[in-house]
Design a protein around this motif. Structure first.
Motif, mmCIF file in Angstrom:
data_model
loop_
_atom_site.group_PDB
_atom_site.id
_atom_site.type_symbol
_atom_site.label_atom_id
_atom_site.label_comp_id
_atom_site.label_asym_id
_atom_site.label_seq_id
_atom_site.Cartn_x
_atom_site.Cartn_y
_atom_site.Cartn_z
ATOM 1 N N GLY A 52 9.088 13.478 -9.269
ATOM 2 C CA GLY A 52 7.971 13.698 -8.354
ATOM 3 C C GLY A 52 8.092 12.883 -7.082
ATOM 4 O O GLY A 52 7.773 13.351 -5.983
ATOM 5 N N THR A 53 8.586 11.655 -7.226
ATOM 6 C CA THR A 53 8.747 10.788 -6.061
ATOM 7 C C THR A 53 9.962 11.175 -5.232
ATOM 8 O O THR A 53 9.884 11.320 -4.015
ATOM 9 C CB THR A 53 8.893 9.316 -6.511
ATOM 10 N N ALA B 26 2.672 10.335 -7.526
ATOM 11 C CA ALA B 26 3.646 10.822 -8.508
ATOM 12 C C ALA B 26 3.082 10.750 -9.923
ATOM 13 O O ALA B 26 3.389 11.603 -10.766
ATOM 14 C CB ALA B 26 4.938 10.009 -8.410
ATOM 15 N N THR B 27 2.251 9.759 -10.180
ATOM 16 C CA THR B 27 1.598 9.658 -11.491
ATOM 17 C C THR B 27 0.696 10.857 -11.726
ATOM 18 O O THR B 27 0.672 11.439 -12.826
ATOM 19 C CB THR B 27 0.790 8.355 -11.582
ATOM 20 N N GLY B 28 -0.078 11.248 -10.700
ATOM 21 C CA GLY B 28 -0.935 12.420 -10.835
ATOM 22 C C GLY B 28 -0.139 13.682 -11.096
ATOM 23 O O GLY B 28 -0.519 14.527 -11.931
ATOM 24 N N ILE B 29 0.980 13.838 -10.390
ATOM 25 C CA ILE B 29 1.845 14.997 -10.615
ATOM 26 C C ILE B 29 2.350 15.005 -12.055
ATOM 27 O O ILE B 29 2.382 16.044 -12.721
ATOM 28 C CB ILE B 29 3.025 14.985 -9.624
ATOM 29 N N ALA B 30 2.764 13.831 -12.541
ATOM 30 C CA ALA B 30 3.305 13.734 -13.901
ATOM 31 C C ALA B 30 2.277 14.165 -14.940
ATOM 32 O O ALA B 30 2.603 14.908 -15.881
ATOM 33 C CB ALA B 30 3.767 12.299 -14.160
ATOM 34 N N VAL B 31 1.028 13.720 -14.793
ATOM 35 C CA VAL B 31 -0.012 14.074 -15.766
ATOM 36 C C VAL B 31 -0.278 15.577 -15.736
ATOM 37 O O VAL B 31 -0.425 16.221 -16.784
ATOM 38 C CB VAL B 31 -1.301 13.283 -15.486
ATOM 39 N N ALA B 32 -0.352 16.150 -14.529
ATOM 40 C CA ALA B 32 -0.585 17.589 -14.416
ATOM 41 C C ALA B 32 0.532 18.373 -15.094
ATOM 42 O O ALA B 32 0.284 19.346 -15.828
ATOM 43 C CB ALA B 32 -0.703 17.988 -12.947
ATOM 44 N N VAL B 33 1.779 17.966 -14.865
ATOM 45 C CA VAL B 33 2.918 18.673 -15.450
ATOM 46 C C VAL B 33 2.928 18.510 -16.971
ATOM 47 O O VAL B 33 3.253 19.452 -17.714
ATOM 48 C CB VAL B 33 4.229 18.169 -14.825
ATOM 49 N N ALA B 34 2.556 17.336 -17.457
ATOM 50 C CA ALA B 34 2.489 17.128 -18.907
ATOM 51 C C ALA B 34 1.459 18.070 -19.542
ATOM 52 O O ALA B 34 1.699 18.644 -20.616
ATOM 53 C CB ALA B 34 2.139 15.674 -19.209
ATOM 54 N N LEU C 130 0.808 -1.219 0.000
ATOM 55 C CA LEU C 130 0.000 0.000 0.000
ATOM 56 C C LEU C 130 0.845 1.275 0.000
ATOM 57 O O LEU C 130 0.582 2.201 -0.767
ATOM 58 C CB LEU C 130 -0.938 0.005 1.213
ATOM 59 N N THR C 131 1.847 1.335 0.883
ATOM 60 C CA THR C 131 2.614 2.575 1.004
ATOM 61 C C THR C 131 3.371 2.903 -0.275
ATOM 62 O O THR C 131 3.450 4.066 -0.688
ATOM 63 C CB THR C 131 3.588 2.493 2.197
ATOM 64 N N VAL C 132 3.925 1.892 -0.927
ATOM 65 C CA VAL C 132 4.619 2.127 -2.199
ATOM 66 C C VAL C 132 3.661 2.705 -3.228
ATOM 67 O O VAL C 132 3.980 3.667 -3.947
ATOM 68 C CB VAL C 132 5.268 0.826 -2.708
ATOM 69 N N GLN C 133 2.464 2.141 -3.306
ATOM 70 C CA GLN C 133 1.478 2.670 -4.256
ATOM 71 C C GLN C 133 1.028 4.073 -3.883
ATOM 72 O O GLN C 133 0.690 4.880 -4.758
ATOM 73 C CB GLN C 133 0.276 1.728 -4.348
ATOM 74 N N ASN C 134 1.015 4.378 -2.582
ATOM 75 C CA ASN C 134 0.690 5.745 -2.180
ATOM 76 C C ASN C 134 1.671 6.740 -2.797
ATOM 77 O O ASN C 134 1.292 7.849 -3.196
ATOM 78 C CB ASN C 134 0.731 5.871 -0.655
ATOM 79 N N PHE C 135 2.937 6.368 -2.866
ATOM 80 C CA PHE C 135 3.942 7.243 -3.476
ATOM 81 C C PHE C 135 3.774 7.318 -4.992
ATOM 82 O O PHE C 135 3.677 8.409 -5.566
ATOM 83 C CB PHE C 135 5.353 6.741 -3.132
ATOM 84 N N ALA D 16 1.786 9.495 6.798
ATOM 85 C CA ALA D 16 2.396 10.688 6.200
ATOM 86 C C ALA D 16 2.122 10.761 4.700
ATOM 87 O O ALA D 16 1.660 11.789 4.186
ATOM 88 C CB ALA D 16 3.897 10.686 6.476
ATOM 89 N N ILE D 17 2.380 9.688 3.980
ATOM 90 C CA ILE D 17 2.203 9.743 2.531
ATOM 91 C C ILE D 17 0.743 9.605 2.129
ATOM 92 O O ILE D 17 0.328 10.139 1.104
ATOM 93 C CB ILE D 17 3.074 8.667 1.824
ATOM 94 N N LYS D 18 -0.067 8.935 2.960
ATOM 95 C CA LYS D 18 -1.493 8.854 2.596
ATOM 96 C C LYS D 18 -2.128 10.236 2.606
ATOM 97 O O LYS D 18 -3.016 10.525 1.814
ATOM 98 C CB LYS D 18 -2.250 7.928 3.549
ATOM 99 N N GLN D 19 -1.641 11.134 3.502
ATOM 100 C CA GLN D 19 -2.188 12.482 3.552
ATOM 101 C C GLN D 19 -1.539 13.377 2.493
ATOM 102 O O GLN D 19 -2.224 14.076 1.754
ATOM 103 C CB GLN D 19 -1.977 13.081 4.942
ATOM 104 N N LEU D 20 -0.237 13.361 2.415
ATOM 105 C CA LEU D 20 0.461 14.223 1.463
ATOM 106 C C LEU D 20 0.130 13.878 0.020
ATOM 107 O O LEU D 20 0.045 14.755 -0.841
ATOM 108 C CB LEU D 20 1.972 14.122 1.683
ATOM 109 N N GLY D 21 -0.030 12.590 -0.271
ATOM 110 C CA GLY D 21 -0.298 12.167 -1.635
ATOM 111 C C GLY D 21 -1.763 12.123 -1.993
ATOM 112 O O GLY D 21 -2.125 11.625 -3.059
ATOM 113 N N SER D 22 -2.628 12.656 -1.118
ATOM 114 C CA SER D 22 -4.089 12.627 -1.344
ATOM 115 C C SER D 22 -4.562 11.209 -1.612
ATOM 116 O O SER D 22 -5.371 10.960 -2.507
ATOM 117 C CB SER D 22 -4.494 13.543 -2.503
ATOM 118 N N ASN D 23 -4.025 10.261 -0.842
ATOM 119 C CA ASN D 23 -4.410 8.863 -0.994
ATOM 120 C C ASN D 23 -5.581 8.526 -0.080
ATOM 121 O O ASN D 23 -6.684 8.276 -0.523
ATOM 122 C CB ASN D 23 -3.216 7.950 -0.682
ATOM 123 N N GLY D 24 -5.319 8.477 1.240
ATOM 124 C CA GLY D 24 -6.412 8.386 2.192
ATOM 125 C C GLY D 24 -6.535 7.121 2.997
ATOM 126 O O GLY D 24 -6.951 7.170 4.147
ATOM 127 N N GLY D 25 -6.208 5.969 2.459
ATOM 128 C CA GLY D 25 -6.439 4.729 3.196
ATOM 129 C C GLY D 25 -5.685 4.676 4.511
ATOM 130 O O GLY D 25 -4.512 5.003 4.567
#
Length: 584
Positions: free
Chosen positions: A182-183, A146-154, A137-142, A233-242
């Motif tokens: 991003g990561t 980062a995927t969302g950041i990449a799309v926004a920047v593109a 889970l935590t790896v996917q949170n990162f 920490a990463i669930k909040q910062l990465g807008s993940n949530g679980g």
């Protein structure tokens, strides 16, 4: 709402405002490949990762290659997470000896964390091992953040780039470089600092098994612990949530103090807010980012006002019994059902609005226990399409899709070809934007409709009437919006709902990302015209109003009938029942 509650909200918004420019400036430099304070430390590691993977970060990709790389990476992450969940009984770091996760639940969970949704149809501490929580889970949170950041920047590059040399193509960057930067430079450093602060506040970070506590009544209670702070920490910062625990941020181990509550609620929005400022910097006009940020904040504040007011009023049925629900020095007042006494109605409503504005999904109170209007706000936040800050990156590119629609409408009103940042918005961009917008009701309303007509699916809904419909709407809206929060009273862990919400999550993530990248590719190949006397300014109050109006009109036309049958009908029936019950 009390004066103390108003001050808490003002302090929260002030901190968000103060953090946005420096965070935005830093992230803009990172994603542009420029030197930052962390470059001397992290650049060797970055170059090593590129060499190991055989990547040339300077080699840019056409939007189709960018999209294929993104989809392939996320597919492999999904399959790896599914395998970890299915094999956790035979993998290390499983002190509780937890069994493998069932196939349908493993599919749902793998999709959930890959899509940045973090919908949980399971109890975290009773279902997943430490390894599943960390490596899965935590790896996917990162990487999902980062995927969302990449799309926004593109997409930003699509707007920002000027005419390219002949034959250069419509390149929008390199997905692998965007993912690594991003990561490595954004999510990891901030998550490390956030985790250290959470440990300081009392959040566990260990590999110990559950401890036995003796309650005040003399009973015995098992209290789970483990590597909690790193995931929170990463669930909040990465807008993940679980959450690590089933009770999420209402659990004392996830959210032990008033300061941890403030920081975690701030983590929900700060990177997403900073990226809006990054947008202004990367397109060369900070006023454009400021206009979008103001539109987001106005929608957030409106939702906060309604939700806090509704929760402060309390339950009229309880008030009719003569119960005093007014606030005082000794009582929080208002609607306290499903809330922690240490947070009260205001901080609970603030978190509920922020978590659904941010596409985060973590909770510090039971959303099912909110008043009908208090529960309406989180539902509407998600139905608007993940645009009030939204997920990290996802909120920005979702809002930019609505910006395209807004300037198109403005162009129709004045009879001029719509433009944004000097790029003409033509039929191709409008069609792609409409696909991205229409995907959302397909998943949310389609899934809810199937649930209401299939008896086996409807059996998961425990409450009758309008509230039961609200639970269904919330579940499938949350899944499609990649939010992850839920009303209780909905039995999500069934083969039908695990499968259908999983499909809704995939649709809400990747069926929006692909047309967004196509828009980026189309814009990247266009010439930019300088602003002239007839150019519609997109940085002023008029455009902010137009943008908000476009979002509300599209959301209202799409979802108002369903809302009228759910939370609005529940509110009216509650008011009517109280009124008629009080009549002689």
């Amino acid at each position: 709402m009390t004066a103390e509650g108003i001050l808490q909200i003002l302090a929260y918004l002030s901190l968000l405002l103060l953090l946005t420019p420096p965070l935005g400036a830093y992230m803009a430099r990172v994603m542009a490949g420029e030197r930052t304070l962390l470059t001397p430390l992290l650049a060797p590691l970055e170059r090593g990762l590129y060499r190991l993977a055989g990547i040339d970060p300077a080699r840019e990709q056409h939007w189709t290659a960018y999209a294929l790389a993104l989809l392939a990476f996320n597919l492999m992450g999904l399959l790896l997470l599914y395998a970890i969940l299915r094999l956790q009984a035979w993998l290390p770091l499983n002190p509780a000896g937890l069994a493998p996760v069932a196939p349908d639940l493993a599919f749902n969970t793998a999709v959930s964390f890959t899509t940045n949704t973090n919908w949980q149809a399971y109890g975290g501490e009773t279902t997943l091992s430490f390894l599943s929580q960390m490596l899965g889970l935590t790896v996917q949170n990162f990487v999902s953040a980062a995927t969302g950041i990449a799309v926004a920047v593109a997409l930003i590059r699509g707007f920002a780039r000027r005419p390219q040399p002949a034959g250069a193509g419509r390149t929008i960057g390199n997905f692998w470089a965007d993912l690594v930067r991003g990561t490595l430079y954004i999510l990891l450093p901030f998550a490390l600092l956030a985790a250290i602060v959470l440990v300081w506040q009392g959040v566990p970070q260990n590999f110990d098994g559950a401890v036995t506590a003796t309650t005040l009544e003399g009973g015995q209670q098992l209290i789970a612990q483990g590597p909690v702070a790193s995931q929170i920490a990463i669930k909040q910062l990465g807008s993940n949530g679980g959450g690590f625990f089933n009770a999420n941020a209402a659990h004392p181990y996830e959210n032990p103090t008033a300061l941890s509550n403030l920081l975690q609620s701030l983590y929900l929005l700060m990177l997403a807010s900073g990226l809006v400022h990054s947008f202004g910097r990367m397109v060369g006009d900070v006023r454009q980012g400021r206009a979008i940020w103001m539109a987001m904040v106005l929608l957030l504040v409106a939702g906060l006002g309604i939700a806090c007011w509704a929760e402060a009023q309390g339950n009229p049925a309880i008030a009719a019994l003569g119960v005093d629900m007014s606030g005082s020095d000794l009582a929080a007042g208002g609607n306290m059902e499903g809330k922690e006494v240490r947070f009260g109605p205001t901080l609970s409503a603030l978190w509920a609005v922020a978590t659904t504005a941010a596409s985060n999904g973590s909770v510090n109170a039971m959303h099912d226990s909110l008043t009908p209007l208090g529960g309406l706000v989180p539902l509407v936040n998600m139905m608007l399409g993940e645009v009030i800050f939204g997920g990290v990156g996802a909120g920005l590119y979702g809002m930019l899709v609505f910006v395209i629609l807004a300037v198109f409408i403005a162009g129709l009103m004045v009879g001029r070809t719509p433009e944004y940042l000097g790029k003409k918005i033509e039929a191709r961009e409008i069609k792609l934007a409409l696909i991205a917008v229409l995907v959302f009701p397909l998943g949310a309303l389609g899934g809810a409709a199937l649930t209401t007509v299939l008896p086996s699916a409807l059996a998961s809904v425990q409450d009758p009437g309008p509230h039961g419909l609200s639970e269904i709407l919330y579940a499938y809206t949350s899944a499609t919006a990649n939010n992850g929060s839920a009303f209780a009273g909905f039995g999500a862990n069934t083969l039908f709902h695990n499968s259908l919400t999983g499909l809704a999550m995939l649709l809400g993530r990747f069926a929006i990302i692909v047309p967004t990248l196509a828009i980026a590719g189309s814009l990247a190949g266009k010439k930019a015209a300088p602003a002239g006397p007839g150019t519609f300014p997109t940085h002023g109050a008029l455009f902010i109003v137009l943008l908000i109006g476009t979002i509300l009109i599209v959301g209202g036309l799409t979802f108002f009938p369903a809302l009228a049958l759910g939370p609005i009908a529940e509110h009216l029936s509650l008011q009517a029942g109280t009124l008629f019950g009080a009549m002689p």
